[in-house]
Motif scaffolding. Sequence first.
Motif, PDB file in Angstrom:
ATOM      1  N   HIS A  21      24.888  85.245 -52.392  1.00 22.30           N
ATOM      2  CA  HIS A  21      23.531  84.688 -52.379  1.00 22.30           C
ATOM      3  C   HIS A  21      22.595  85.490 -51.476  1.00 22.30           C
ATOM      4  O   HIS A  21      23.032  86.140 -50.529  1.00 22.30           O
ATOM      5  N   ASP A  22      21.303  85.393 -51.774  1.00 22.88           N
ATOM      6  CA  ASP A  22      20.273  86.045 -50.978  1.00 22.88           C
ATOM      7  C   ASP A  22      19.872  85.146 -49.799  1.00 22.88           C
ATOM      8  O   ASP A  22      20.351  84.017 -49.658  1.00 22.88           O
ATOM      9  N   PHE A  23      18.958  85.651 -49.000  1.00 26.70           N
ATOM     10  CA  PHE A  23      18.285  84.803 -48.023  1.00 26.70           C
ATOM     11  C   PHE A  23      17.316  83.907 -48.781  1.00 26.70           C
ATOM     12  O   PHE A  23      16.650  84.342 -49.721  1.00 26.70           O
ATOM     13  N   VAL A  24      17.229  82.646 -48.375  1.00 27.91           N
ATOM     14  CA  VAL A  24      16.416  81.668 -49.098  1.00 27.91           C
ATOM     15  C   VAL A  24      15.507  80.904 -48.139  1.00 27.91           C
ATOM     16  O   VAL A  24      15.927  80.540 -47.036  1.00 27.91           O
ATOM     17  N   TRP A  25      14.274  80.699 -48.574  1.00 27.72           N
ATOM     18  CA  TRP A  25      13.295  79.842 -47.902  1.00 27.72           C
ATOM     19  C   TRP A  25      13.060  80.317 -46.476  1.00 27.72           C
ATOM     20  O   TRP A  25      12.643  81.438 -46.252  1.00 27.72           O
ATOM     21  N   ASP A  26      13.332  79.485 -45.475  1.00 36.26           N
ATOM     22  CA  ASP A  26      13.021  79.841 -44.089  1.00 36.26           C
ATOM     23  C   ASP A  26      13.896  80.954 -43.538  1.00 36.26           C
ATOM     24  O   ASP A  26      13.621  81.465 -42.448  1.00 36.26           O
ATOM     25  N   ASP A  27      14.959  81.333 -44.259  1.00 40.30           N
ATOM     26  CA  ASP A  27      15.804  82.452 -43.815  1.00 40.30           C
ATOM     27  C   ASP A  27      14.965  83.705 -43.579  1.00 40.30           C
ATOM     28  O   ASP A  27      15.225  84.476 -42.653  1.00 40.30           O
ATOM     29  N   THR A  28      13.967  83.904 -44.434  1.00 39.06           N
ATOM     30  CA  THR A  28      13.133  85.109 -44.333  1.00 39.06           C
ATOM     31  C   THR A  28      12.404  85.161 -42.996  1.00 39.06           C
ATOM     32  O   THR A  28      12.369  86.204 -42.334  1.00 39.06           O
ATOM     33  N   TYR A  29      11.824  84.045 -42.579  1.00 39.92           N
ATOM     34  CA  TYR A  29      11.038  84.018 -41.353  1.00 39.92           C
ATOM     35  C   TYR A  29      11.918  83.981 -40.107  1.00 39.92           C
ATOM     36  O   TYR A  29      11.634  84.644 -39.112  1.00 39.92           O
TER      37      TYR A  29
END
Length: 598
Positions: A21-29
Motif C-alpha cells: 500500500h501507498d501512504f494515505v491521507w494524513d500520512d503525506t503531511y
Amino acid sequence: MYRFGCIIILLAVVYGTTLTHDFVWDDTYIIVNNPLLEKLGNIPAFFLSEDTIEESSTGYYRPVTYISFALDRAVWGVNPAGFHLTNLVLHIVAVLLFYAVTAVLFKKERLAFVAALIFALHPVAGETVNFLAGGRNTLLSACFGLLALLFHVRNKPVPALACFTAAIFSKEFALLFPAVFVLYDLRMQREKFRAGRYAPFLVPVAVYLTLRSFAVQKANFLDAINLPDAVAAPYLVARYLLNMVAPFQLKVLYSINPGTTSVILCCVFAGGVTAAVYYFRKHDEILFSAFWFLLFLLPVINIIPLHTTTMMADRYAYFSLMGFSLFLAAVIGKLNGRGMAVVVVALCAVYAAIDMRHNGVWKNDIEFFTRMTKDAPERFVGFKNLGMAYYRKGDTARAVEYLEAGDTKRDISVNYLIGDAYIYWKENRLDKAEKSLRRVVDVNPSNPEPYLLLMMIHEQKGDSDTAQDYRNKVLGMVGSLDKLMTDRTFEMCRTGETYMSKGQYADAEIYLWQALKIDPDYIPALVDMGSLRAGQGKLADAVTYFSKALDLEPFNASARYNLAMVYQMQGRTAEARAEMVKFRDAENREKHKENVLR
C-alpha cells in the motif's frame, strides 16, 4: 510457543497485502513531507513539538511516535512498505503481549489464546494496522502499556515505570493504565490500596504534562470538556460495541448525529449492559473486560471533544477492543471443547475475510477517498480529498467533478470553497468558479476576497460593468484595493513556497498561480514558479518565468542563478556560462547594497 507461531502466521497472511500500500491521507503531511523526520538529530525537537497537519494545531503531543517515524525514515526512506511493515510488527507484538497479560492475570492459557486470536483478527483493529499516521501512536502506546502492566503484575516496578513513560509519550490513552494497575491489585490480588505504590507513576506524568504545556498551543485538554456535548457518550459506547459484535458495516468516516430517541435507547442499552456486568461481578474475566472496555472509551466518547475530522473512528477503539475480546473469549470458553473450537475457527475465518477485503480500501488515496464518499456522502471531506487526489494525478476532469460535488455539501467551509474557485479558475472553468464564490458571498457576505476574485474573473470575461460593481464592493469593505491585492499575493506566494519545500508541487502550483493571477509581475512568485517548473522537468516553462522576472528586475541574483542551471540542464552551455557571469555580478551588487545599508 506454537500458539505464538499460529498468531504470527495468521496476521502475516491477513495483513501481508498492506506492505504493497501507498501512504494515505494524513500520512503525506505527517510522514512524507515532514522535514523533522529527515534527520535523527532532530529527535530532541520532537519533545517540544506539537502534532500538526498542514500547519494546523491538533492539540496532540506524541514524541515517541515521531521517533518511530524518524527511525523508519532512516531505514526505509519514504518507501511506504517499510512503514507498513513496522505497523504490522507492532500489531503482532501488541497481540502477543495481550496474550501474555491475559494468561498471567487469569492463569488460563486457553482463555488467553482465544482472546488474543479475537483481538488479532477482529476487523475493528484493521484501521489501526493500515493507517500509518493515525495508527502508529495507538500501536506503540498499546505495546508499551501492556508491557508496563505485565511488569506491574510480575512486581517489577522499575521496568513497569519505564514502559509506562514510553506509553504516555506515544499516546495520551496510556495515562489510564494506572487505573488498571489499581483494579488488578485490589480485585485480583486482594491487596489494600497503597498510595506509595502508585506515586512513582506521577513523576513521568508530571514530566509529560510539563513538556506538553510547552509544546501544545492549548495544553490544558480539560478546558475542552463540554458536558452538554457528552450527551452523545452513551450513543458512541453503543455504536462501538455494536461494531465489535457485528463488524460488517465498518466505515473509514462515520457520520454521528444521534437523535433524542437514539440517545435514550442507548442509555437503556448501556443500563442493561451495566446490570449484566453487576450480575456477573464475581467473575474476574467479565468484570475486568467490562472495566477495560469502558475505561479506554472515555477519551473518545466526546466528553473531551476530539480535534479530528470525525467523532468516531475504528482506530479509537483499539484499546477497548481488548476488553471486548476478553469478554467474548470468556463467553466462548463456556462451551465444550469441540464446540469452542468450531466457534473460534468460524469467527477467525469471518474476521479474516472481512479484514482482507477491507485492507484494499487503504491501498492508495483514490481507493480510500472513494470509500469515504460512500461512507459519508453527506459530508464534503471525502469529495474534497478525492478531487484533490485526482488533481495531483493530472486528471482534471474527475478532479473538478468531485470538487464540485463537495461544494454542494452543507458542512463545507468558506476557505475550501474559495480554494476550489481558484482551481476552477486555473482550469478555465469560470462559471464553476463564479458559482463557488457566490456561495461564499451568501454564507459570508462581509468577506472581501470572493468579491475580489469575482471582479478579476469578470475582467477576464470582458464584463467590465459587473467587474466594476465588484470592485466598488471591495473598496467599500477595505478602502485600499492595492493593499488587499498585495497582502493576498504575498500570502499565496509564501504558502506556495511552503508546499514546494515539502515537495508537494501540485499544491504549490495552485498557490503560486493564485499569486500571479492577482499580480502577474510579482517577482518572488515568478522565480518560485520557474523553480517549480524546473523541478517538474518543464524546462522551457521555467526559462519563461525566470526571463520575465529578469525583465522586471535584471539584477535578481536568484533568477539569474536558476536560469543558468536550467540552461545547463538544456545543454545550452554557452548561455549557462553567460548567465553565471551575470549572476555573480548581481550577487556582488546585492552584497554591496547590504553593506551600504549596514
